[in-house]
Scaffold this motif. Sequence first.
Motif, short mmCIF file in Angstrom:
data_model
loop_
_atom_site.label_atom_id
_atom_site.label_comp_id
_atom_site.label_asym_id
_atom_site.label_seq_id
_atom_site.Cartn_x
_atom_site.Cartn_y
_atom_site.Cartn_z
N GLU A 81 4.17 1.48 -1.09
CA GLU A 81 4.74 1.65 -2.36
C GLU A 81 3.62 2.12 -3.48
N ASP A 82 2.40 1.66 -3.29
CA ASP A 82 1.42 2.27 -4.38
C ASP A 82 1.18 3.67 -4.37
N THR A 83 1.13 4.29 -3.05
CA THR A 83 0.86 5.50 -2.86
C THR A 83 1.86 6.26 -3.18
N ARG A 124 4.13 5.69 -5.45
CA ARG A 124 4.34 5.70 -6.87
C ARG A 124 3.36 6.60 -7.53
N ASN A 125 1.70 6.48 -6.95
CA ASN A 125 0.85 7.37 -7.46
C ASN A 125 1.06 9.03 -7.33
N GLU A 131 0.81 -1.33 -0.07
CA GLU A 131 0.05 0.12 0.02
C GLU A 131 0.88 1.08 0.06
#
Length: 279
Positions: A211-213, A215-216, A209
């Motif tokens: 890492e996704d945040t 990257r986004n 979660e």
Amino acid sequence: MAKDLLLVPTGNIDAYISAAYQIPVLTPEEERSLAIDLRDHGNMEAAKRLVTSHLRFVIRIARGYLGYGLPLPDLIQEGSVGLMKAVRRFEPDMGVRLVSFAVHWIRAEIHEYILRNWRIVKVATTKAQRKLFFNLRSSKKRLGWFTREEVEEVAADLGVKPETVLQMESRLASQDLSFDALDDDDDDGPVAPSTYLPDVSMEPARLLEREDTDRNQRERLHAALAGLDERSKIILRERWLVEKKQTLHELAEQFGVSAERIRQIEKNAMKKLRLQLEI
């Protein structure tokens, strides 16, 4: 009044107590005369004599609260504040001595201090809990927890619910515990919560979660930067995204404009970025 009287115990507490007990006690006639002078003429010297002559009573009351583990100088200080409040409100025509009138105010200030400082977590917030806090210890006839009969007896005496008595007894029996680990050599001491609560920061789901945040956020930032003109990009990069940042004057010289103009461009570019990132 408090500024002039210097009632806060400083230095050696024994010397302070000794000095307080050397101040003569006022006669009823002296007390009434000073109280009238304070009430009718606002004489602060009269107020000072009324307060200082009663400091011995503050000390006597404060000593009765040493069982809560708080410093005696602090208890005396809070009691002195209550005494000054009592002197300010004392009516000499009531027919009672100042000490009788002041006891309530002295105890009230000490109670407030104890409730604020006895524990990190507040143990008494409601009126019933505050009443129990200062009466529960004296109500115990033996060591150990109350029996059901004792709980009901205390509840009836203090005018509270039995459930409130049980709750306060549990709070008084507990102790504050540091979240961080205590001394490792103390095997008999309590175990700090940090030693047994799980650390969820490195769980795979949380890592993914995070890492996704990240990257986004990077993708949105690059997309927002792409929408700016070239000059605005350079100014933001040189002002915020490089290790050795340039000043407004250096950029002004580079683009042949004023430093104020560079500041305006930077401000407008930052505004556009925020709008894009909020979408």
